[in-house]
Design a protein around this motif. Structure first.
Motif, PDB file in Angstrom:
ATOM      1  N   LEU A  92     -10.409  -3.225  -2.748  1.00  0.00           N
ATOM      2  CA  LEU A  92     -10.954  -3.945  -1.597  1.00  0.00           C
ATOM      3  C   LEU A  92     -10.421  -3.384  -0.281  1.00  0.00           C
ATOM      4  N   SER A  93      -9.152  -3.013  -0.255  1.00  0.00           N
ATOM      5  CA  SER A  93      -8.584  -2.423   0.966  1.00  0.00           C
ATOM      6  C   SER A  93      -9.222  -1.076   1.272  1.00  0.00           C
ATOM      7  N   CYS A  94      -9.443  -0.276   0.237  1.00  0.00           N
ATOM      8  CA  CYS A  94     -10.072   1.031   0.448  1.00  0.00           C
ATOM      9  C   CYS A  94     -11.537   0.894   0.840  1.00  0.00           C
ATOM     10  N   SER A  95     -12.264  -0.013   0.204  1.00  0.00           N
ATOM     11  CA  SER A  95     -13.689  -0.157   0.512  1.00  0.00           C
ATOM     12  C   SER A  95     -13.919  -0.825   1.866  1.00  0.00           C
ATOM     13  N   ALA A  96     -12.960  -1.634   2.339  1.00  0.00           N
ATOM     14  CA  ALA A  96     -13.098  -2.268   3.647  1.00  0.00           C
ATOM     15  C   ALA A  96     -12.732  -1.313   4.782  1.00  0.00           C
ATOM     16  N   THR A 152      -8.514  10.945  -3.299  1.00  0.00           N
ATOM     17  CA  THR A 152      -7.851  11.180  -4.578  1.00  0.00           C
ATOM     18  C   THR A 152      -6.428  11.690  -4.393  1.00  0.00           C
ATOM     19  N   GLN A 153      -6.129  12.267  -3.228  1.00  0.00           N
ATOM     20  CA  GLN A 153      -4.779  12.758  -2.964  1.00  0.00           C
ATOM     21  C   GLN A 153      -3.938  11.759  -2.173  1.00  0.00           C
ATOM     22  N   ASN A 154      -4.578  10.790  -1.527  1.00  0.00           N
ATOM     23  CA  ASN A 154      -3.861   9.888  -0.625  1.00  0.00           C
ATOM     24  C   ASN A 154      -4.227   8.437  -0.929  1.00  0.00           C
TER      25      ASN A 154
END
Length: 109
Positions: free
Chosen positions: A24-28, A35-37
Protein backbone atom coordinates in the motif's frame (compact mmCIF):
# COMPACT_ATOMS: atom_id res chain seq x y z
CA UNK A 1 -7.21 -23.96 19.25
CA UNK A 2 -3.78 -25.29 20.15
CA UNK A 3 -0.89 -23.07 21.13
CA UNK A 4 1.04 -24.15 18.02
CA UNK A 5 -1.86 -23.20 15.72
CA UNK A 6 -2.36 -19.88 17.49
CA UNK A 7 1.35 -19.05 17.18
CA UNK A 8 1.42 -19.93 13.48
CA UNK A 9 -1.76 -18.00 12.67
CA UNK A 10 -0.63 -14.87 14.47
CA UNK A 11 2.87 -15.05 12.95
CA UNK A 12 1.37 -15.34 9.47
CA UNK A 13 -1.07 -12.51 10.20
CA UNK A 14 1.70 -10.14 11.29
CA UNK A 15 3.89 -11.06 8.29
CA UNK A 16 0.98 -10.62 5.88
CA UNK A 17 0.03 -7.27 7.39
CA UNK A 18 3.60 -5.99 6.99
CA UNK A 19 3.63 -7.09 3.33
CA UNK A 20 0.24 -5.43 2.73
CA UNK A 21 1.50 -2.22 4.37
CA UNK A 22 4.56 -2.32 2.12
CA UNK A 23 2.40 -2.80 -0.97
CA UNK A 24 0.00 0.00 0.00
CA UNK A 25 2.85 2.41 0.75
CA UNK A 26 4.51 1.65 -2.59
CA UNK A 27 1.28 1.85 -4.60
CA UNK A 28 0.26 5.13 -2.92
CA UNK A 29 3.57 6.69 -3.96
CA UNK A 30 4.67 7.32 -0.38
CA UNK A 31 7.98 5.66 -1.19
CA UNK A 32 9.78 5.00 -4.44
CA UNK A 33 9.85 1.21 -4.60
CA UNK A 34 11.92 -0.66 -7.16
CA UNK A 35 13.35 -4.16 -7.19
CA UNK A 36 16.64 -2.71 -5.91
CA UNK A 37 15.19 -0.17 -3.45
CA UNK A 38 12.61 -1.18 -0.84
CA UNK A 39 11.80 0.84 2.28
CA UNK A 40 12.72 -0.69 5.61
CA UNK A 41 9.99 -2.04 7.89
CA UNK A 42 10.87 0.73 10.37
CA UNK A 43 10.16 3.33 7.70
CA UNK A 44 6.78 1.80 6.89
CA UNK A 45 5.57 1.44 10.47
CA UNK A 46 6.67 4.99 11.26
CA UNK A 47 3.71 6.23 9.21
CA UNK A 48 0.80 7.38 11.35
CA UNK A 49 -1.77 4.77 10.38
CA UNK A 50 0.58 1.81 10.13
CA UNK A 51 2.29 2.32 13.48
CA UNK A 52 -1.06 1.90 15.25
CA UNK A 53 -1.78 -1.28 13.31
CA UNK A 54 1.70 -2.61 14.13
CA UNK A 55 1.24 -1.82 17.84
CA UNK A 56 -2.15 -3.55 17.88
CA UNK A 57 -0.99 -6.69 16.08
CA UNK A 58 2.21 -7.08 18.05
CA UNK A 59 0.44 -6.42 21.34
CA UNK A 60 -2.12 -9.12 20.57
CA UNK A 61 0.66 -11.49 19.52
CA UNK A 62 2.91 -10.78 22.50
CA UNK A 63 0.27 -10.78 25.22
CA UNK A 64 -1.88 -13.51 23.69
CA UNK A 65 0.66 -15.89 22.22
CA UNK A 66 4.21 -15.24 23.38
CA UNK A 67 3.41 -14.99 27.07
CA UNK A 68 1.51 -18.28 26.83
CA UNK A 69 4.52 -19.84 25.10
CA UNK A 70 6.75 -18.45 27.84
CA UNK A 71 4.67 -20.03 30.58
CA UNK A 72 4.52 -23.36 28.74
CA UNK A 73 8.27 -23.34 28.14
CA UNK A 74 8.91 -22.40 31.79
CA UNK A 75 6.78 -25.31 32.97
CA UNK A 76 8.47 -27.74 30.58
CA UNK A 77 11.95 -26.74 31.76
CA UNK A 78 11.06 -26.56 35.46
CA UNK A 79 13.30 -29.02 37.29
CA UNK A 80 15.31 -29.81 34.14
CA UNK A 81 17.58 -26.77 34.24
CA UNK A 82 18.57 -24.66 37.26
CA UNK A 83 15.71 -22.56 38.58
CA UNK A 84 17.72 -19.33 38.35
CA UNK A 85 18.38 -19.92 34.64
CA UNK A 86 14.73 -20.77 34.03
CA UNK A 87 13.63 -17.64 35.91
CA UNK A 88 16.07 -15.45 33.96
CA UNK A 89 14.75 -16.77 30.62
CA UNK A 90 11.19 -16.16 31.79
CA UNK A 91 11.89 -12.56 32.81
CA UNK A 92 13.77 -11.81 29.59
CA UNK A 93 10.84 -13.23 27.63
CA UNK A 94 8.44 -11.09 29.64
CA UNK A 95 10.51 -8.00 28.82
CA UNK A 96 10.30 -8.93 25.13
CA UNK A 97 6.50 -8.99 25.41
CA UNK A 98 6.65 -5.29 26.25
CA UNK A 99 9.48 -4.27 23.94
CA UNK A 100 8.09 -5.32 20.53
CA UNK A 101 4.86 -3.29 20.72
CA UNK A 102 6.90 -0.31 21.97
CA UNK A 103 8.97 -0.39 18.76
CA UNK A 104 5.87 0.92 16.96
CA UNK A 105 5.78 3.90 19.33
CA UNK A 106 9.45 4.85 19.60
CA UNK A 107 11.08 3.64 16.37
CA UNK A 108 11.96 6.44 13.94
CA UNK A 109 10.43 9.14 16.19
Amino acid sequence: MSLKDLTLIMGILISASLLIELYLSCSAGTFECTTQNFPMVSTIIAQEMYNRLFIFLTAVFMFGVQQTNLRAFYKKLYGVIPNSQNDNMFWLGTASCLSLPLIGIFDEH
